[in-house]
Design an enzyme around this catalytic site. Structure first.
Site, mmCIF file in Angstrom:
data_model
loop_
_atom_site.group_PDB
_atom_site.id
_atom_site.type_symbol
_atom_site.label_atom_id
_atom_site.label_comp_id
_atom_site.label_asym_id
_atom_site.label_seq_id
_atom_site.Cartn_x
_atom_site.Cartn_y
_atom_site.Cartn_z
ATOM 1 N N HIS A 200 -1.926 15.345 10.079
ATOM 2 C CA HIS A 200 -0.882 14.313 10.115
ATOM 3 C C HIS A 200 0.328 14.909 10.833
ATOM 4 O O HIS A 200 1.256 15.407 10.202
ATOM 5 C CB HIS A 200 -0.511 13.898 8.684
ATOM 6 C CG HIS A 200 0.413 12.724 8.616
ATOM 7 N ND1 HIS A 200 0.410 11.826 7.581
ATOM 8 C CD2 HIS A 200 1.402 12.304 9.447
ATOM 9 C CE1 HIS A 200 1.344 10.910 7.764
ATOM 10 N NE2 HIS A 200 1.967 11.190 8.898
ATOM 11 N N GLU B 35 -3.837 11.151 11.475
ATOM 12 C CA GLU B 35 -3.114 10.076 10.808
ATOM 13 C C GLU B 35 -1.626 10.187 11.110
ATOM 14 O O GLU B 35 -1.103 11.267 11.386
ATOM 15 C CB GLU B 35 -3.362 10.101 9.297
ATOM 16 C CG GLU B 35 -2.947 11.374 8.599
ATOM 17 C CD GLU B 35 -3.262 11.335 7.111
ATOM 18 O OE1 GLU B 35 -4.239 10.651 6.723
ATOM 19 O OE2 GLU B 35 -2.542 11.979 6.342
ATOM 20 N N HIS C 207 -5.073 10.401 -1.201
ATOM 21 C CA HIS C 207 -3.792 10.741 -1.809
ATOM 22 C C HIS C 207 -3.981 11.076 -3.285
ATOM 23 O O HIS C 207 -4.413 10.239 -4.075
ATOM 24 C CB HIS C 207 -2.728 9.645 -1.669
ATOM 25 C CG HIS C 207 -1.334 10.211 -1.669
ATOM 26 N ND1 HIS C 207 -0.707 10.657 -0.521
ATOM 27 C CD2 HIS C 207 -0.472 10.460 -2.666
ATOM 28 C CE1 HIS C 207 0.491 11.126 -0.823
ATOM 29 N NE2 HIS C 207 0.663 11.020 -2.117
#
Length: 236
Positions: free
Chosen positions: A43, A70, A190
């Site tokens: 990310h 991401e 997550h």
């Protein structure tokens, strides 16, 4: 079987704390691949506080497993991923100052924007996953934007699981089943852990992929990365 993508952001955070190249992010990713991870997730953020643009290009050159990038689809991010062309791009609605992603897209309000970005990424040959809260309307909205998958934000699931595992699963059922009915691939990520991962994939065996970073790297401090990946895959 649900596949495991290891998010290596925290490894880059540790490297950046001292400068230099210890730990070596690329070597770590290749070790994860050798130890059985089926994907690597990064990310990159605008301030490069962990994964850098150079890391993204270096990883693309050497990885054999699925590469998932991401991030928020700013112009710079879209330019990066269309140049690198990873297997999957996960669109996340976070602002630059956020420590971590903590909510999903409003796919109804941002439909035009997400549709345009998805079209651009499809032209680059990337699968597109949209990060959403566990709300059926948001899942359906992602489908209308042209997404290939949704990634359910599982922070609330992990929090509820500590107190009421049955309710934690129940809160996600309608969204997961909506994705299945809509023909969307389903990812999750997550705060997933060795404690809460297996119940989630047992309840929703059509989950294609889980992306796990912070907790997995924390477990590796005690177990070692090889044993940690082995144990997470056993949960799947």
């Amino acid at each position: 079987m649900t596949t495991l993508s290891v998010n290596i952001n925290k490894v880059a955070t540790l490297r950046n704390a001292r400068g230099g190249n210890v730990p070596d992010v690329v070597r770590f990713a290749l070790d994860c691949e050798a130890f059985g991870a089926q994907g690597i997730t990064v990310h990159p953020r605008p301030d490069e506080r962990h994964i850098t643009r150079a890391d993204v290009y270096a990883l693309k050159e050497v990885l054999h497993v699925e590469f998932n990038i991401e991030g928020y689809p700013s112009d710079d991010f879209v330019q990066l991923v269309t140049a690198v062309r990873p297997a999957q791009v996960t669109l996340v609605p976070d602002s630059p100052e956020q420590l971590t992603s903590n909510h999903g897209w409003d796919t109804l309000r941002h439909r035009a924007f997400l549709t345009d970005v998805t079209h651009t990424l499809h032209e680059a040959g990337c699968r597109v996953s949209v990060f959403v809260d566990a709300e059926p309307a948001m899942v359906e909205g992602a489908m209308r934007c042209g997404a290939d998958r949704v990634e359910l934000y599982t922070g609330p699931y992990a929090e509820m699981f500590r107190h009421d595992p049955e309710r934690a699963i129940a809160d996600y059922r309608e969204a997961a089943e909506t994705a299945k009915r809509a023909g969307l691939g389903l990812n999750a990520g997550h705060d997933l852990s060795l404690d809460n991962l297996a119940p989630l994939v047992r309840a929703f065996p059509w989950i294609d992929e889980v992306s796990i970073g912070h907790q997995l790297i924390a477990d590796a401090l005690y177990l070692g990365i090889k044993e940690t990946i082995k144990q997470y895959k056993a949960q799947l």
